[in-house]
Design a protein around this motif. Structure first.
Motif, PDB file in Angstrom:
ATOM      1  N   GLU A  96      38.866  37.487  50.375  1.00 14.90           N
ATOM      2  CA  GLU A  96      37.930  37.040  49.271  1.00 14.90           C
ATOM      3  C   GLU A  96      37.534  38.173  48.363  1.00 14.90           C
ATOM      4  OE1 GLU A  96      33.897  36.415  51.494  1.00 14.90           O
ATOM      5  OE2 GLU A  96      35.259  35.361  52.378  1.00 14.90           O
ATOM      6  N   VAL A  97      37.247  38.009  47.083  1.00 10.56           N
ATOM      7  CA  VAL A  97      36.709  38.952  46.320  1.00 10.56           C
ATOM      8  C   VAL A  97      35.739  38.817  45.461  1.00 10.56           C
ATOM      9  CG1 VAL A  97      37.372  40.382  44.262  1.00 10.56           C
ATOM     10  CG2 VAL A  97      39.326  39.502  46.089  1.00 10.56           C
ATOM     11  N   GLN A  98      34.545  39.611  45.617  1.00 14.03           N
ATOM     12  CA  GLN A  98      33.404  39.160  44.972  1.00 14.03           C
ATOM     13  C   GLN A  98      33.402  40.409  43.983  1.00 14.03           C
ATOM     14  OE1 GLN A  98      29.795  39.316  47.206  1.00 14.03           O
ATOM     15  NE2 GLN A  98      30.338  37.680  48.437  1.00 14.03           N
ATOM     16  N   GLY A  99      33.290  39.994  42.488  1.00 19.00           N
ATOM     17  CA  GLY A  99      33.180  40.758  41.217  1.00 19.00           C
ATOM     18  C   GLY A  99      34.645  40.847  40.692  1.00 19.00           C
ATOM     19  N   ILE A 100      35.201  40.006  41.025  1.00 16.96           N
ATOM     20  CA  ILE A 100      36.495  39.907  40.348  1.00 16.96           C
ATOM     21  C   ILE A 100      36.412  40.136  38.828  1.00 16.96           C
ATOM     22  CG2 ILE A 100      36.729  37.551  40.093  1.00 16.96           C
ATOM     23  CD1 ILE A 100      39.786  39.908  40.919  1.00 16.96           C
ATOM     24  N   GLU A 101      35.221  39.670  38.338  1.00 15.63           N
ATOM     25  CA  GLU A 101      35.196  39.653  36.932  1.00 15.63           C
ATOM     26  C   GLU A 101      35.235  40.881  36.188  1.00 15.63           C
ATOM     27  OE1 GLU A 101      31.110  39.309  38.708  1.00 15.63           O
ATOM     28  OE2 GLU A 101      33.244  38.409  39.069  1.00 15.63           O
ATOM     29  N   HIS A 102      34.781  42.053  37.151  1.00 17.88           N
ATOM     30  CA  HIS A 102      34.736  43.547  36.668  1.00 17.88           C
ATOM     31  C   HIS A 102      35.968  43.899  36.774  1.00 17.88           C
ATOM     32  CE1 HIS A 102      30.542  43.053  36.941  1.00 17.88           C
ATOM     33  NE2 HIS A 102      30.368  43.058  38.361  1.00 17.88           N
ATOM     34  N   PHE A 103      36.874  43.567  37.730  1.00 17.69           N
ATOM     35  CA  PHE A 103      38.336  43.989  37.671  1.00 17.69           C
ATOM     36  C   PHE A 103      38.881  43.531  36.296  1.00 17.69           C
ATOM     37  CE2 PHE A 103      38.213  44.376  42.286  1.00 17.69           C
ATOM     38  CZ  PHE A 103      38.992  45.552  42.410  1.00 17.69           C
ATOM     39  N   ILE A 104      38.565  42.149  35.945  1.00 14.52           N
ATOM     40  CA  ILE A 104      39.337  41.608  34.539  1.00 14.52           C
ATOM     41  C   ILE A 104      38.681  42.433  33.435  1.00 14.52           C
ATOM     42  CG2 ILE A 104      39.785  39.751  33.462  1.00 14.52           C
ATOM     43  CD1 ILE A 104      40.843  39.591  36.180  1.00 14.52           C
ATOM     44  N   ALA A 105      37.340  42.351  33.547  1.00 14.42           N
ATOM     45  CA  ALA A 105      36.839  43.230  32.225  1.00 14.42           C
ATOM     46  C   ALA A 105      37.274  44.829  32.084  1.00 14.42           C
ATOM     47  CB  ALA A 105      35.443  43.348  32.607  1.00 14.42           C
ATOM     48  N   LEU A 106      37.557  45.319  33.161  1.00 13.50           N
ATOM     49  CA  LEU A 106      38.163  46.788  33.229  1.00 13.50           C
ATOM     50  C   LEU A 106      39.598  46.705  32.715  1.00 13.50           C
ATOM     51  CD1 LEU A 106      37.426  48.076  36.658  1.00 13.50           C
ATOM     52  CD2 LEU A 106      36.841  49.480  34.529  1.00 13.50           C
ATOM     53  N   LYS A 107      40.316  45.709  32.852  1.00 15.36           N
ATOM     54  CA  LYS A 107      41.522  45.475  32.390  1.00 15.36           C
ATOM     55  C   LYS A 107      41.741  45.254  30.861  1.00 15.36           C
ATOM     56  CE  LYS A 107      44.251  41.693  32.958  1.00 15.36           C
ATOM     57  NZ  LYS A 107      44.856  40.635  33.643  1.00 15.36           N
ATOM     58  N   ASP A 108      40.721  44.466  30.313  1.00 18.68           N
ATOM     59  CA  ASP A 108      40.673  44.071  29.183  1.00 18.68           C
ATOM     60  C   ASP A 108      40.018  44.877  28.102  1.00 18.68           C
ATOM     61  OD1 ASP A 108      42.297  41.920  29.971  1.00 18.68           O
ATOM     62  OD2 ASP A 108      40.528  40.577  30.152  1.00 18.68           O
ATOM     63  N   ASP A 109      39.206  45.999  28.682  1.00 16.00           N
ATOM     64  CA  ASP A 109      38.204  46.572  27.436  1.00 16.00           C
ATOM     65  C   ASP A 109      38.838  47.848  27.121  1.00 16.00           C
ATOM     66  OD1 ASP A 109      38.623  48.789  29.636  1.00 16.00           O
ATOM     67  OD2 ASP A 109      36.479  48.453  30.210  1.00 16.00           O
ATOM     68  N   GLU A 110      40.212  47.961  27.316  1.00 16.07           N
ATOM     69  CA  GLU A 110      41.064  49.228  26.453  1.00 16.07           C
ATOM     70  C   GLU A 110      40.292  50.259  26.538  1.00 16.07           C
ATOM     71  OE1 GLU A 110      41.537  47.538  22.317  1.00 16.07           O
ATOM     72  OE2 GLU A 110      43.033  45.952  23.086  1.00 16.07           O
ATOM     73  N   LYS A 111      39.645  50.788  27.668  1.00 16.40           N
ATOM     74  CA  LYS A 111      39.008  52.100  27.886  1.00 16.40           C
ATOM     75  C   LYS A 111      39.531  52.510  29.251  1.00 16.40           C
ATOM     76  CE  LYS A 111      34.801  50.584  27.401  1.00 16.40           C
ATOM     77  NZ  LYS A 111      33.312  50.699  27.325  1.00 16.40           N
TER      78      LYS A 111
END
Length: 311
Positions: A96-111
């Motif tokens: 189970e993953v808590q904070g998966i939204e941060h993984f997705i944000a890291l992928k999409d922020d182009e930084k």
């Protein structure tokens, strides 16, 4: 020798992940009293938890050995262990993953981005999570001392993870290149580093690799922590923190030592919560290697607490 190691991993694969993990945990837990560095584990636990009884110290140490044995055995099944489905979170899985939204944000922020972790639970899983969700991440690793084991482990990691960078002389240039192209670095920060900065860890000054603090200062990129908690029944919980709000110096730039102190403070909390899942048998504290000048700033960094940015 490498043939023997391959054969052992082959047997562990035949056993299946549950039985392999159980066997590895049982073997190291049972053999731990005979392993010389068990004395290091006992000394470390006593120093950090002076209030605990000898029975409690023994239980933490044996739990740590069991976790290590399980993790080693799970290498044979590393590619299949991570089965979390972000698109179907209610699907039964061992992860189970808590904070998966941060993984997705890291992928999409182009930084570029930095992710720190520690030897807790099965610490290889976050890199597999990143690869599964196409987050370009290079995991910085320290190879096992035995060449045969190092070779087999590298093969397994290469098949399950994204990029890999060995922690050796000259590695900083390769790590910098990853960030310059907008990639991400993942690194375990809970081991002794002789040329490191002195920060508080579990109540004592510890030498810590400053490289993530230096990169955070140079690239002004998000810095997250990720940990793995081992749950009963060969299950795991991955937790990715929000980005840290790192301390800055008088010029407004990220303070390297302060940044490492804050990252280490996060790890400190993780270890205190699940001490039986951390690698106590490592000689993490080496006071004889810390100079008086480095100790001068120790009290100041001891006041630094974890702080997260709003997301």
């Amino acid at each position: 020798m490498i043939g023997v190691v391959r054969a052992l991993f082959g047997i562990l694969r035949l056993l299946g992940p549950e039985r392999a993990s159980d066997l590895g945990g049982w073997l190291l837990r049972s053999a731990s009293p005979l392993i010389p560095v068990n004395r290091v584990a006992f000394a470390n636990i006593r120093a950090v938890f002076p209030e605990k009884s000898e029975a409690e110290v023994k239980a933490i140490a044996r739990g740590a050995w069991e976790n290590l044995g399980r993790t080693v055995a799970e290498y044979a099944h590393l590619k299949s262990l991570f089965d979390y489905d972000y698109h179907n979170p209610d699907k039964p899985s061992r992860v189970e993953v808590q904070g998966i939204e941060h993984f997705i944000a890291l992928k999409d922020d182009e930084k570029p981005g930095l992710i720190f972790s520690a030897h807790l639970g099965n610490w290889e899983l976050p890199a597999i999570c990143a690869a599964t969700y196409d987050l370009e991440t290079t995991a910085v690793f320290r190879a096992p001392n035995d060449p045969a084991i190092a070779s087999v482990v590298h093969e397994i990691r290469s098949g399950a993870m994204g990029g890999l960078a060995a922690a050796k002389q000259g590695a900083a240039f390769a790590m910098q290149a990853v960030l310059e192209r907008g990639g991400h670095l993942g690194m375990l920060i809970d081991q002794h580093f002789t040329r490191g900065v002195v920060v508080p860890f579990l109540g004592r000054p510890a030498l810590t690799n400053p490289i993530l603090g230096k990169f955070a200062r140079r690239f002004e990129c998000p810095v997250h922590g990720v940990r793995v908690i081992r749950l009963p029944g060969l299950r795991f919980r991955l937790e990715l923190t929000p980005p840290l709000d790192l301390p800055r110096d008088a010029t407004g730039e990220i303070d390297v030592t302060g940044a490492m102190a804050m990252m280490t403070a996060v790890v400190d909390g993780w270890v205190r919560e699940h001490p039986e899942q951390w690698l106590w048998m490592h000689r993490r504290w080496r006071p004889n290697m810390i100079g008086s000048a480095a100790l001068a700033n120790y009290e100041q960094t001891a006041q630094i607490k974890p702080a997260f940015k709003a997301t």
